[in-house]
Scaffold this active site. Structure first.
Site, PDB file in Angstrom:
ATOM      1  CG  ASP A   7       3.625  10.024  -0.115  1.00 53.11           C
ATOM      2  OD1 ASP A   7       4.519  10.652   0.497  1.00 53.11           O
ATOM      3  OD2 ASP A   7       3.761   8.851  -0.487  1.00 53.11           O
ATOM      4  CD  GLU A 113       3.556   8.398  -8.123  1.00 47.82           C
ATOM      5  OE1 GLU A 113       3.882   7.245  -8.495  1.00 47.82           O
ATOM      6  OE2 GLU A 113       2.563   8.630  -7.435  1.00 47.82           O
ATOM      7  CD  GLU A 122      -1.412  -3.202  -9.618  1.00 44.16           C
ATOM      8  OE1 GLU A 122      -1.478  -2.439  -8.638  1.00 44.16           O
ATOM      9  OE2 GLU A 122      -2.403  -3.710 -10.149  1.00 44.16           O
ATOM     10  CG  HIS A 272       1.542   6.371  -1.625  1.00 40.81           C
ATOM     11  ND1 HIS A 272       2.386   7.353  -2.123  1.00 40.81           N
ATOM     12  CD2 HIS A 272       1.196   5.619  -2.708  1.00 40.81           C
ATOM     13  CE1 HIS A 272       2.520   7.209  -3.417  1.00 40.81           C
ATOM     14  NE2 HIS A 272       1.804   6.164  -3.805  1.00 40.81           N
TER      15      HIS A 272
END
Length: 344
Positions: A7, A113, A122, A272
């Protein structure tokens, strides 16, 4: 891990934010990387001059990360540790943390991240915040990135019309089935920016150095306005909104630093994370806006009470305009509710 590394927006933004702030943030500092994966952010921090980097991950990818660290010559700076950050922060034998920190030593920068779909699906952010509140230097330490927000816009989508004529066959019963799925389950997809028919607005902003766990479940007001040119005719001057589009932006913009921002909005290079869409139920009418109309209401987003890994969305909406004789009076043309969830 390969998907995330490839990404370009994600990885290059972290790289630029870290390496362009070597002197201001990283030189001779202690850095904590939570959810390190292959260790790429830890390696960026080491390249930026960090004195010590602690890379944490709770999966066996930590084995490859350790080898990668050694292979790239940073074994004396980066220590890879396997485990959940909450468990690692718990006191070990002799009252010491299980992390490689000296007595009284604090973390200067937390890089992570932690984002999920729609920012918080999540997400690891609650775990990162535990580390922030436990071992980050309270006076001079910082989260990096240090800010994020959730944004909303409206888009048109004629995908359901496909079922009206499938190779000459009327399959409208399938349309009803698809509608049931779309209106109850949030969809992660790339939305073509040409399909966006409203402005993009901020629902909420998080200062990652101060926000609390309870802030991550929120209920806010919103108002979207249609993108209609002043020259549009009455027929052209109407937009249909089939779905709401949720995205987020990430800020590395501490005062005195070289600021970097990346966006997951439709108008930016795809990531993504894509975008998260919430469909209006066409059986109850979808918003159709003319000049002067707005789509407004309440937007609620939060972790499911039974399964915190799932994300619940509730949107109470109405379409209308202010009465010409009284700006406080709202003339409602249509209203409804979106109740959807993003599941594992």
């Amino acid at each position: 891990h390969e998907t995330m590394l490839k990404d370009f927006v994600r990885t290059s933004s972290y790289e630029k934010a870290i390496l362009s702030n070597t002197e201001k943030l990283f030189k001779d500092k202690v850095v904590l990387d939570i959810g390190c994966g292959t260790g790429v952010l830890s390696l960026f921090a080491a390249k930026a001059g960090a004195r010590k980097v602690i890379a944490i991950d709770n999966s066996d990818i930590i084995d490859e990360a350790s080898i990668i660290v050694q292979l790239n010559g940073y074994g004396d700076i980066i220590t890879c540790v396997r485990g959940k950050v909450e468990d690692l922060l718990a006191e070990g034998g002799g009252g010491k943390s299980r992390l490689p920190l000296e007595d009284g030593e604090k973390v200067d920068v937390i890089v992570s991240e932690w984002m999920g779909y729609a920012l918080l699906f999540e997400t690891m952010l609650p775990s990162v915040m535990v580390a922030r509140d436990t071992i980050m230097n309270k006076e001079t330490g910082t989260m990096f990135p240090n800010g994020s927000n959730v944004l909303l816009e409206g888009a048109t989508d004629d995908a359901l019309s496909y079922w009206d004529d499938v190779h000459g066959i009327n399959m409208t019963p399938m349309k009803h089935r698809v509608v049931r799925e779309l209106t109850t389950e949030a969809t992660v997809q790339i939305v073509n920016p040409t399909k966006v028919v409203t402005n993009r607005i901020e629902l909420i902003y998080f200062d990652l150095n101060t926000c609390k766990d309870q802030d991550l479940d929120f209920d806010v007001s919103f108002q979207l306005e249609p993108k209609i040119s002043e020259e549009a005719s009455a027929e052209e001057g109407r937009v249909t909104i089939n779905k709401l589009v949720v995205s987020f932006d990430i800020d590395f913009n501490l005062p005195g630093t070289n600021a970097v921002r990346f966006s997951t909005g439709c108008q930016s290079q795809a990531t993504h994370w894509q975008q998260t869409t919430l469909w209006f139920d066409p059986t109850n009418g979808v918003p159709s806006l003319q000049k002067g109309d707005v789509l407004r209401g309440k937007f609620k987003m939060g972790r499911n009470e039974v399964n915190h890994r799932e994300m619940d969305f509730l949107v109470i909406w109405e379409v209308g305009h202010n009465a010409s004789n009284n700006n406080d009076e709202f003339v409602r043309k249509l209203d409804g509710v979106i109740k959807s969830k993003l599941t594992v």
